[in-house]
Design a protein around this motif. Sequence first.
Motif, PDB file in Angstrom:
ATOM      1  N   CYS A 213       2.721   1.871  -3.343  1.00  0.00           N
ATOM      2  CA  CYS A 213       1.803   2.403  -4.363  1.00  0.00           C
ATOM      3  C   CYS A 213       1.452   3.854  -4.086  1.00  0.00           C
ATOM      4  O   CYS A 213       1.400   4.677  -5.004  1.00  0.00           O
ATOM      5  N   LYS A 214       1.236   4.202  -2.825  1.00  0.00           N
ATOM      6  CA  LYS A 214       0.907   5.579  -2.458  1.00  0.00           C
ATOM      7  C   LYS A 214       2.054   6.521  -2.807  1.00  0.00           C
ATOM      8  O   LYS A 214       1.838   7.613  -3.328  1.00  0.00           O
ATOM      9  N   ILE A 215       3.279   6.110  -2.541  1.00  0.00           N
ATOM     10  CA  ILE A 215       4.443   6.949  -2.861  1.00  0.00           C
ATOM     11  C   ILE A 215       4.614   7.097  -4.366  1.00  0.00           C
ATOM     12  O   ILE A 215       4.872   8.192  -4.877  1.00  0.00           O
TER      13      ILE A 215
ATOM     14  N   PHE B 124       2.264   6.777  -6.834  1.00  0.00           N
ATOM     15  CA  PHE B 124       1.193   7.590  -7.419  1.00  0.00           C
ATOM     16  C   PHE B 124       1.263   9.037  -6.947  1.00  0.00           C
ATOM     17  O   PHE B 124       1.002   9.964  -7.712  1.00  0.00           O
ATOM     18  N   GLY B 125       1.610   9.249  -5.680  1.00  0.00           N
ATOM     19  CA  GLY B 125       1.757  10.608  -5.167  1.00  0.00           C
ATOM     20  C   GLY B 125       2.896  11.342  -5.851  1.00  0.00           C
ATOM     21  O   GLY B 125       2.781  12.521  -6.203  1.00  0.00           O
TER      22      GLY B 125
ATOM     23  N   HIS C 150       1.782  12.245  -9.367  1.00  0.00           N
ATOM     24  CA  HIS C 150       0.873  13.396  -9.333  1.00  0.00           C
ATOM     25  C   HIS C 150       1.668  14.677  -9.124  1.00  0.00           C
ATOM     26  O   HIS C 150       1.401  15.700  -9.759  1.00  0.00           O
TER      27      HIS C 150
ATOM     28  N   PHE D 118       0.832  -1.202   0.000  1.00  0.00           N
ATOM     29  CA  PHE D 118       0.000   0.000   0.000  1.00  0.00           C
ATOM     30  C   PHE D 118       0.870   1.257   0.000  1.00  0.00           C
ATOM     31  O   PHE D 118       0.638   2.178  -0.792  1.00  0.00           O
ATOM     32  N   TRP D 119       1.861   1.330   0.887  1.00  0.00           N
ATOM     33  CA  TRP D 119       2.692   2.540   0.978  1.00  0.00           C
ATOM     34  C   TRP D 119       3.567   2.734  -0.259  1.00  0.00           C
ATOM     35  O   TRP D 119       3.797   3.865  -0.685  1.00  0.00           O
TER      36      TRP D 119
END
Length: 112
Positions: free
Chosen positions: A26-28, A30-31, A34, A23-24
């Motif tokens: 993927c969050k990093i 995609f963030g 962006h 999860f982390w």
Amino acid sequence: MDLFVITVTLFWPVTVGVLVLIFWICKIIFGGGHLLLDYARGRKTRVGTAVRCPNGHVIPTEGDIYQCEGCGFVYASGSIWVCENVECQGVTPFLNCHECQLSVRNPYRYGH
């Protein structure tokens, strides 16, 4: 049945840890993507010390008379992006074009 319970008890924390790690990651990713796209969009509107509105008009960001939208303070020095009032010092999220009144977002506010 006892072997199943022991196996689940032993590997459950590892499974949860791996899922949290995925999860982390993927969050990093995609963030960060962006943030890079937002930087590129903001970079496209800048022209030296000015910005361009969607219709192509050049809006000066330094050396003009500005009014803070948050506190109403009027100042003639500094940058339009940060209010000169020491009590406010708000960051301007956007400004309006003087000719066509279209809004231009602050190209220095990434990720918003």
